[in-house]
Design an enzyme around this catalytic site. Structure first.
Site, short mmCIF file in Angstrom:
data_model
loop_
_atom_site.label_atom_id
_atom_site.label_comp_id
_atom_site.label_asym_id
_atom_site.label_seq_id
_atom_site.Cartn_x
_atom_site.Cartn_y
_atom_site.Cartn_z
N ASP A 23 0.86 -1.20 0.00
CA ASP A 23 0.00 0.00 0.00
C ASP A 23 0.89 1.24 0.00
O ASP A 23 1.70 1.44 0.90
CB ASP A 23 -0.88 -0.04 1.26
N ASP A 30 -3.37 2.41 -5.64
CA ASP A 30 -2.21 2.43 -4.75
C ASP A 30 -2.04 1.19 -3.90
O ASP A 30 -1.24 1.18 -2.98
CB ASP A 30 -2.25 3.69 -3.88
N GLU A 31 -2.77 0.13 -4.20
CA GLU A 31 -2.76 -1.05 -3.34
C GLU A 31 -2.81 -2.32 -4.17
O GLU A 31 -3.56 -2.36 -5.16
CB GLU A 31 -4.07 -1.09 -2.59
N1 DCP Z 1 -8.76 7.82 -1.82
C1 DCP Z 1 -9.86 8.63 -2.12
N2 DCP Z 1 -10.90 8.76 -1.22
C2 DCP Z 1 -10.86 8.10 -0.03
C3 DCP Z 1 -9.76 7.26 0.30
C4 DCP Z 1 -8.72 7.16 -0.64
O1 DCP Z 1 -9.90 9.21 -3.20
N3 DCP Z 1 -11.88 8.23 0.85
C5 DCP Z 1 -7.64 7.76 -2.77
C6 DCP Z 1 -6.58 8.77 -2.43
C7 DCP Z 1 -5.47 7.98 -1.82
C8 DCP Z 1 -5.62 6.62 -2.48
O2 DCP Z 1 -7.02 6.49 -2.75
O3 DCP Z 1 -4.19 8.58 -2.05
C9 DCP Z 1 -5.15 5.50 -1.60
O4 DCP Z 1 -5.95 5.35 -0.44
P1 DCP Z 1 -5.34 4.95 0.95
O5 DCP Z 1 -6.47 4.68 1.88
O6 DCP Z 1 -4.28 3.91 0.78
O7 DCP Z 1 -4.70 6.32 1.44
P2 DCP Z 1 -3.30 6.94 1.16
O8 DCP Z 1 -2.46 6.11 0.26
O9 DCP Z 1 -3.53 8.35 0.70
O10 DCP Z 1 -2.68 7.02 2.60
P3 DCP Z 1 -2.01 5.87 3.46
O11 DCP Z 1 -0.60 6.31 3.64
O12 DCP Z 1 -2.79 5.86 4.75
O13 DCP Z 1 -2.14 4.60 2.69
MG MG Z 2 -2.19 4.08 0.58
#
Ligand code: DCP
Ligand code: MG
Length: 354
Positions: free
Chosen positions: A10, A105-106
């Site tokens: 992730d 991203d996962e």
């Molecule tokens: N995303 C989005 N709306 C949300 C959650 C996520 O558009 N409610 C998008 C933006 C994030 C991406 O999906 O960058 C990946 O989600 P993650 O939950 O993995 O969040 P992040 O990668 O941003 O942060 P983390 O470091 O907690 O993984």
């Molecule tokens: Mg993420």
């Protein structure tokens, strides 16, 4: 069951990290990805600097700037995130072909047959993260476990830029104190329901007999029986293009009036939203919505509505009311869902997300 080695990878604050990569002047400053505060936009994500102020994904932009007045808000640039995501994918493919992306991203990877690093999944994950950092200037976190469920939970443990392994011998101890909300499909509504029954951790669930689980979870009882023990046999699958995202529930007792049907909607809607959030492309490819009734004589009827708007519960409510008017007879199953279009590219103007 054969022992698998699963990695869940992730990316850290992915959209924000990509913006920082291309705009280094943002480094060290609080960054949120989303539309302007004078709109109804919500944040897609925020970098870790901004998270210190309680700024996070799904928070309305207007509230985010109140919590952190010097927040730098950047509108999302999805084509850029997609191209970075493809580069990550290319790195993952050096280690195995068994990759199941969950979003930009996962991804899950099954590295059971990967012979690099003497087959050590921990070292493989470390090397993947090293390559991503060296080649793409982005950081990722990883969970390493004998199955998908535990790997996904574990990838959050050492975030950002860390990894956590749950080897088979540690599974029992790892799940004991794990909150029930870690089990996929448990959203806020279900978590609250479980809390009211005094069920907080996986250990609490383990103590219930299967027949008791059936009363609470219905057709998902066996899943909860297994997951609460850290057992998950789902394979890592390289998925084809999905045509729809739907959820449905068959009820123990027939539902004979409109109000009672509508009362079932919030839980179903939450479950459906969780599924829609598994991949951002689902929302981008949204072309229509449907509701489905199955009547007591087992005939089914669906109502379809073409739209690219992101649905609120109110739209489904309206559709259910219209569907009810058709026959006004008891139903045994209620379903809601989305029809997805074929191509991602033609809907990349992401007005949909705002
Ligand atoms: N995303 C989005 N709306 C949300 C959650 C996520 O558009 N409610 C998008 C933006 C994030 C991406 O999906 O960058 C990946 O989600 P993650 O939950 O993995 O969040 P992040 O990668 O941003 O942060 P983390 O470091 O907690 O993984
Ligand atoms: Mg993420």
């Amino acid at each position: 069951m054969s022992k698998r080695k699963i990695i869940h990878l992730d990316m850290d604050c992915f959209y924000a990290a990509v913006e920082e990569k291309f705009h280094p002047e943002l480094k060290g400053k609080p960054v949120g990805i989303g539309g302007p505060p004078n709109t109804r936009s919500v944040l897609c994500t925020a970098n870790y600097e901004a998270r210190k102020y309680g700024v996070k994904a799904a928070l309305p932009s207007s509230q985010a700037v109140r919590k952190c007045p010097h927040l730098i808000l950047i509108p999302p640039n999805f084509p850029l995130y997609i191209s970075e995501s493809k580069k990550v994918r290319e790195i993952l493919e050096r280690y195995t072909t068994k990759i199941e992306p969950l979003s930009l991203d996962e991804a899950y990877m099954d590295v059971t047959d990967c012979e690099l690093f003497q087959g050590s999944a921990t070292l493989i994950a470390k090397d993947i993260r090293r390559a991503i950092f060296e080649e793409l200037n982005l950081t990722a976190s990883a969970g390493i476990a004998p199955n998908k469920f535990l790997a996904k939970v574990a990838s959050d443990w050492k975030k950002p830029n860390g990894q956590f392994a749950v080897p088979p011998e540690n599974v029992a101890e790892f799940v004991r104190t794990l909150p029930v909300s870690s089990i996929f499909g448990v959203g806020k509504v279900t978590a609250e329901k479980l809390k009211n029954k005094g069920l907080h951790t996986c250990e609490d669930i383990q103590k219930l007999e299967l027949f008791e689980l059936k009363k609470i979870f219905g057709s998902r009882a066996m899943d909860f029986f297994n997951l609460s023990r850290g057992i998950d046999d789902r394979e890592v699958i390289v998925e084809g293009l999905r045509k729809s995202v739907s959820v449905e529930e068959t009820y123990n007792q027939d539902i004979d009036n409109l109000d009672a049907i509508l009362a079932k909607l919030p839980e179903l809607f939450e479950d459906w939203n969780l599924r829609m959030d598994r991949k951002p492309e689902y929302r981008e490819r949204l072309r229509g919505l449907h509701v489905k009734f199955k009547y007591t004589d087992f005939t089914a009827s669906t109502r379809d509505f073409s739209t690219t708007e992101q649905p609120s519960m109110a739209i489904f409510e309206k559709m259910i009311r219209e569907q009810w008017e058709k026959r006004k007879t008891p139903i045994r199953l209620l379903g809601i869902g989305a029809r997805l279009g074929e191509s991602e590219q033609d809907s990349l103007q992401l007005k949909l997300l705002f």
